[in-house]
Design an enzyme around this catalytic site. Structure first.
Site, mmCIF file in Angstrom:
data_model
loop_
_atom_site.group_PDB
_atom_site.id
_atom_site.type_symbol
_atom_site.label_atom_id
_atom_site.label_comp_id
_atom_site.label_asym_id
_atom_site.label_seq_id
_atom_site.Cartn_x
_atom_site.Cartn_y
_atom_site.Cartn_z
ATOM 1 N N LYS A 65 29.036 10.764 52.310
ATOM 2 C CA LYS A 65 28.733 9.828 52.799
ATOM 3 C C LYS A 65 28.609 8.609 51.676
ATOM 4 O O LYS A 65 28.914 8.662 50.984
ATOM 5 C CB LYS A 65 27.920 9.766 53.572
ATOM 6 N N HIS A 91 36.357 10.426 60.416
ATOM 7 C CA HIS A 91 35.194 11.057 60.436
ATOM 8 C C HIS A 91 35.117 10.206 61.734
ATOM 9 O O HIS A 91 34.717 9.386 62.155
ATOM 10 C CB HIS A 91 34.382 10.944 59.323
ATOM 11 N N GLU A 105 31.475 8.356 61.943
ATOM 12 C CA GLU A 105 31.347 7.327 61.977
ATOM 13 C C GLU A 105 33.073 6.945 61.205
ATOM 14 O O GLU A 105 32.618 4.630 61.895
ATOM 15 C CB GLU A 105 31.091 7.732 60.274
ATOM 16 N N GLU A 156 33.749 18.054 65.283
ATOM 17 C CA GLU A 156 32.486 17.878 65.665
ATOM 18 C C GLU A 156 31.742 17.169 66.461
ATOM 19 O O GLU A 156 32.405 16.215 66.969
ATOM 20 C CB GLU A 156 32.575 16.205 64.102
ATOM 21 N N ASN A 208 29.953 16.318 52.248
ATOM 22 C CA ASN A 208 30.538 14.745 52.711
ATOM 23 C C ASN A 208 29.190 14.094 52.023
ATOM 24 O O ASN A 208 28.034 14.330 52.870
ATOM 25 C CB ASN A 208 30.749 14.594 54.009
ATOM 26 N N GLY A 237 24.079 15.373 55.836
ATOM 27 C CA GLY A 237 22.769 15.459 54.707
ATOM 28 C C GLY A 237 22.745 16.965 53.858
ATOM 29 O O GLY A 237 22.524 16.957 52.816
ATOM 30 N N GLY A 293 24.042 14.186 62.850
ATOM 31 C CA GLY A 293 22.682 13.485 61.378
ATOM 32 C C GLY A 293 21.804 13.597 62.250
ATOM 33 O O GLY A 293 20.558 12.726 62.646
ATOM 34 N N SER A 298 24.935 18.870 61.388
ATOM 35 C CA SER A 298 23.781 19.402 60.968
ATOM 36 C C SER A 298 24.080 20.604 60.676
ATOM 37 O O SER A 298 22.757 21.906 61.425
ATOM 38 C CB SER A 298 23.310 19.222 61.958
HETATM 39 P P1 PGA Z 1 25.431 16.486 59.050
HETATM 40 O O1 PGA Z 1 26.970 15.813 58.528
HETATM 41 O O2 PGA Z 1 25.345 17.509 58.069
HETATM 42 O O3 PGA Z 1 24.596 15.478 58.509
HETATM 43 O O4 PGA Z 1 25.157 16.158 60.378
HETATM 44 C C1 PGA Z 1 28.326 16.622 59.741
HETATM 45 C C2 PGA Z 1 29.357 15.351 59.298
HETATM 46 O O5 PGA Z 1 29.071 14.166 59.331
HETATM 47 O O6 PGA Z 1 30.053 16.326 59.465
#
Ligand code: PGA
Length: 253
Positions: free
Chosen positions: A11, A98, A100, A170, A9, A238, A176, A216
């Site tokens: 983002k 998601h 977010e 998640e 992803n 990330g 993040g 993460s």
């Molecule tokens: P991240 O994001 O790996 O940067 O923690 C994971 C996600 O948004 O599913």
């Protein structure tokens, strides 16, 4: 056998040139390092879809996805992108719900039902995200909370439709932040979700549903996470922006 999937992803990151470079590197490494049996899904921002698709070409095992779609079929909805448009540009997957989007754009379980239905009606595989905040985890109600997200958004689907959905768990407190759920915490939740799916759709469908871990994941912890029986891959934020890291995560299976 469940599908093993590692979805990147991106983002709201990467310019055109940066996206092209990252995709070329991933495609080349995926081919050169003879990766098999793990589907890689690249989920860039919308304007990248077509150029990324062109770079993927006919590479078997790498597929294109988007990070969101509209709950509407078409029409006067300025700024929105429909599942139908995504499919016409060669997307196969779409990330929905998601954390977010739930938090910053106030996406509700009901809205997500409509988005999932749009995705399925247009032949896209939804990667349906669910997960709990730190407060909910501390209160000990995380399992009930996450099961409720599935019940509300997905359990009206027919068994045939449900079996086309991929789930991503998640733990929001691990997105993040550099924190990860331990592999045991991930396994515990994935198993709880699979049992919840079985209670509605039966064991066969539950056992065939891919449940990805999002939060993460990185080359250092992916092996342990993926060694768990109910963890079928990852939704990677990330670390999906670095070709070597993304490929190492895929190779952790
Ligand atoms: P991240 O994001 O790996 O940067 O923690 C994971 C996600 O948004 O599913």
């Amino acid at each position: 056998m469940r599908k093993k999937i590692v979805a990147g992803n991106w983002k709201m990151n990467l310019t055109y040139d940066e996206g092209q470079k990252l995709t070329s590197e991933i495609v080349n490494m995926y081919k050169d390092e003879s990766i098999k049996d793990v589907i890689a899904v690249l989920n860039p921002p919308f304007p990248h879809l077509l150029p990324v698709k062109k770079l993927i070409g006919d590479t078997s095992g790498i597929l294109l996805g988007a990070q969101n779609c509209s709950d509407k079929e078409s029409g006067a909805f300025t700024g929105e992108v429909s599942a139908k448009i995504l499919a016409s540009f060669g997307a196969s997957y779409v990330i929905l719900g998601h954390s977010e989007r739930r938090e910053y754009f106030k996406e509700s379980n009901d809205l997500l039902t409509a988005k999932v239905k749009q995705a399925l009606a247009n032949g896209l595989t939804p990667i349906f995200c669910c997960g709990e905040s730190l407060e909910i985890r501390m209160a000990g109600t995380h399992e009930a909370n996450v099961k409720f997200q599935l019940t509300e958004s997905l359990f009206d689907l027919s068994p045939e439709d449900f079996s086309k959905v991929v789930i991503a768990y998640e733990p929001i407190w691990a997105i993040g932040t550099g924190k990860t759920a331990t592999a045991d915490q991930a396994q515990e939740m994935h198993l709880a979700l699979r049992r919840h799916i079985a209670s509605k759709y039966g064991k066969d469908i539950a056992n065939a549903t891919s449940i990805l871990y999002g939060g993460s994941a990185n080359p250092g912890n992916a092996k342990e996470l993926f060694s768990k029986p109910d963890v079928d891959g990852g939704l990677i934020g990330g670390a999906s922006l670095k070709s070597r890291d993304f490929i190492e995560i895929i190779k952790s299976f």
